[in-house]
Design a protein around this motif. Structure first.
Motif, PDB file in Angstrom:
ATOM      1  N   PHE A 139      34.979  53.374  51.262  1.00  0.00           N
ATOM      2  CA  PHE A 139      35.213  52.020  51.642  1.00  0.00           C
ATOM      3  C   PHE A 139      35.733  51.098  50.540  1.00  0.00           C
ATOM      4  N   LEU A 140      35.342  51.269  49.413  1.00  0.00           N
ATOM      5  CA  LEU A 140      35.775  50.403  48.269  1.00  0.00           C
ATOM      6  C   LEU A 140      36.955  50.507  47.459  1.00  0.00           C
ATOM      7  N   ILE A 141      37.729  49.574  47.314  1.00  0.00           N
ATOM      8  CA  ILE A 141      38.860  49.451  46.645  1.00  0.00           C
ATOM      9  C   ILE A 141      38.887  50.196  45.345  1.00  0.00           C
ATOM     10  N   GLU A 142      37.827  49.884  44.461  1.00  0.00           N
ATOM     11  CA  GLU A 142      37.387  50.360  43.241  1.00  0.00           C
ATOM     12  C   GLU A 142      35.932  50.603  43.115  1.00  0.00           C
ATOM     13  N   LEU A 143      35.523  51.436  42.490  1.00  0.00           N
ATOM     14  CA  LEU A 143      34.189  51.492  42.443  1.00  0.00           C
ATOM     15  C   LEU A 143      33.559  50.610  41.190  1.00  0.00           C
ATOM     16  N   PRO A 144      32.603  49.569  41.235  1.00  0.00           N
ATOM     17  CA  PRO A 144      32.354  48.744  40.562  1.00  0.00           C
ATOM     18  C   PRO A 144      31.667  49.565  39.376  1.00  0.00           C
ATOM     19  N   ASP A 145      32.009  49.179  38.138  1.00  0.00           N
ATOM     20  CA  ASP A 145      31.414  49.901  36.885  1.00  0.00           C
ATOM     21  C   ASP A 145      30.246  48.970  36.039  1.00  0.00           C
ATOM     22  N   ARG A 146      29.886  47.966  36.792  1.00  0.00           N
ATOM     23  CA  ARG A 146      28.931  47.182  36.116  1.00  0.00           C
ATOM     24  C   ARG A 146      28.216  46.285  37.097  1.00  0.00           C
ATOM     25  N   VAL A 147      26.986  45.629  36.754  1.00  0.00           N
ATOM     26  CA  VAL A 147      26.426  44.787  37.535  1.00  0.00           C
ATOM     27  C   VAL A 147      26.055  43.535  36.402  1.00  0.00           C
ATOM     28  N   GLN A 148      25.760  42.402  37.052  1.00  0.00           N
ATOM     29  CA  GLN A 148      25.509  41.211  35.927  1.00  0.00           C
ATOM     30  C   GLN A 148      24.084  41.088  36.107  1.00  0.00           C
ATOM     31  N   ILE A 149      23.557  40.838  34.998  1.00  0.00           N
ATOM     32  CA  ILE A 149      22.066  40.359  35.166  1.00  0.00           C
ATOM     33  C   ILE A 149      21.764  39.212  34.276  1.00  0.00           C
ATOM     34  N   LEU A 150      21.413  38.169  34.981  1.00  0.00           N
ATOM     35  CA  LEU A 150      21.374  36.852  34.585  1.00  0.00           C
ATOM     36  C   LEU A 150      19.901  36.167  34.701  1.00  0.00           C
ATOM     37  N   GLN A 151      19.525  35.622  33.726  1.00  0.00           N
ATOM     38  CA  GLN A 151      18.190  34.932  33.688  1.00  0.00           C
ATOM     39  C   GLN A 151      18.617  33.414  34.468  1.00  0.00           C
ATOM     40  N   ILE A 152      17.419  33.547  35.378  1.00  0.00           N
ATOM     41  CA  ILE A 152      17.294  32.079  36.307  1.00  0.00           C
ATOM     42  C   ILE A 152      16.672  30.891  35.399  1.00  0.00           C
ATOM     43  N   ARG A 153      17.564  30.030  35.034  1.00  0.00           N
ATOM     44  CA  ARG A 153      16.994  28.815  34.374  1.00  0.00           C
ATOM     45  C   ARG A 153      16.745  27.778  35.190  1.00  0.00           C
ATOM     46  N   HIS A 154      17.217  27.437  36.247  1.00  0.00           N
ATOM     47  CA  HIS A 154      16.841  26.307  37.173  1.00  0.00           C
ATOM     48  C   HIS A 154      17.261  26.797  38.554  1.00  0.00           C
ATOM     49  N   SER A 155      16.340  26.483  39.698  1.00  0.00           N
ATOM     50  CA  SER A 155      16.873  26.714  41.042  1.00  0.00           C
ATOM     51  C   SER A 155      16.232  25.468  41.780  1.00  0.00           C
ATOM     52  N   HIS A 156      17.018  24.755  42.553  1.00  0.00           N
ATOM     53  CA  HIS A 156      16.726  23.713  43.226  1.00  0.00           C
ATOM     54  C   HIS A 156      17.041  23.994  44.678  1.00  0.00           C
ATOM     55  N   GLY A 157      16.389  23.341  45.737  1.00  0.00           N
ATOM     56  CA  GLY A 157      16.826  23.196  47.025  1.00  0.00           C
ATOM     57  C   GLY A 157      16.761  24.527  47.808  1.00  0.00           C
ATOM     58  N   ASP A 158      17.171  24.494  49.117  1.00  0.00           N
ATOM     59  CA  ASP A 158      17.145  25.551  49.967  1.00  0.00           C
ATOM     60  C   ASP A 158      18.601  26.312  49.788  1.00  0.00           C
ATOM     61  N   ILE A 159      18.375  27.677  49.443  1.00  0.00           N
ATOM     62  CA  ILE A 159      19.660  28.294  48.958  1.00  0.00           C
ATOM     63  C   ILE A 159      20.367  28.873  50.422  1.00  0.00           C
ATOM     64  N   GLY A 160      19.775  28.774  51.290  1.00  0.00           N
ATOM     65  CA  GLY A 160      20.667  28.914  52.524  1.00  0.00           C
ATOM     66  C   GLY A 160      20.857  30.456  53.037  1.00  0.00           C
ATOM     67  N   GLY A 161      21.552  30.525  54.334  1.00  0.00           N
ATOM     68  CA  GLY A 161      21.618  32.255  54.743  1.00  0.00           C
ATOM     69  C   GLY A 161      20.584  32.328  55.969  1.00  0.00           C
ATOM     70  N   ASP A 162      21.015  33.509  56.776  1.00  0.00           N
ATOM     71  CA  ASP A 162      20.225  33.715  57.743  1.00  0.00           C
ATOM     72  C   ASP A 162      18.991  34.538  57.029  1.00  0.00           C
ATOM     73  N   GLU A 163      17.773  34.438  57.591  1.00  0.00           N
ATOM     74  CA  GLU A 163      16.634  35.457  57.071  1.00  0.00           C
ATOM     75  C   GLU A 163      16.688  36.759  58.073  1.00  0.00           C
ATOM     76  N   THR A 164      16.911  37.715  57.417  1.00  0.00           N
ATOM     77  CA  THR A 164      16.806  39.012  58.212  1.00  0.00           C
ATOM     78  C   THR A 164      15.475  39.971  57.957  1.00  0.00           C
TER      79      THR A 164
END
Length: 111
Positions: A86-111
């Motif tokens: 399926f993929l055009i190219e296979l990803p070679d990495r992921v990003q890992i980030l520290q969550i510093r601030h989070s506010h409000g409704d982050i949206g989307g459908d809950e499944t």
């Protein structure tokens, strides 16, 4: 309630004509197991003229908790069996980030 402190971000692109098929496959095989382990999961999609980009963000209490799911190296990519199809190219990495601030409704459908 445990608060997420880490976000793990994966990105992959497929041709636009196969985007719906990949989205369904990715959800069944990749996202459902992730939902059982992560504190939260968001799936994002951007349709472009010829390709579609998918972004999956999973939320974790710590890098150690993430490593329990991903194996010893939480930055390692674990491709799904049909990703090369399926993929055009296979990803070679992921990003890992520290969550510093989070506010409000982050949206989307809950499944």
């Amino acid at each position: 309630m445990t608060r997420p402190m880490i976000a793990r971000i994966w990105r992959g692109r497929t041709v636009r004509a196969r985007a719906d098929e990949y989205e369904a496959y990715n959800y069944e095989v990749g996202i459902k197991p992730l939902i059982e382990k992560a504190l939260g999961v968001q799936c994002l999609r951007e349709d472009r003229a010829d390709e579609t980009e998918f972004v999956t963000i999973s939320y974790w209490e710590s890098v150690e908790a993430m490593a329990q799911f991903t194996g010893s190296d939480p930055t390692a990519i674990h491709h799904l069996d049909r990703d090369p199809e399926f993929l055009i190219e296979l990803p070679d990495r992921v990003q890992i980030l520290q969550i510093r601030h989070s506010h409000g409704d982050i949206g989307g459908d809950e499944t």
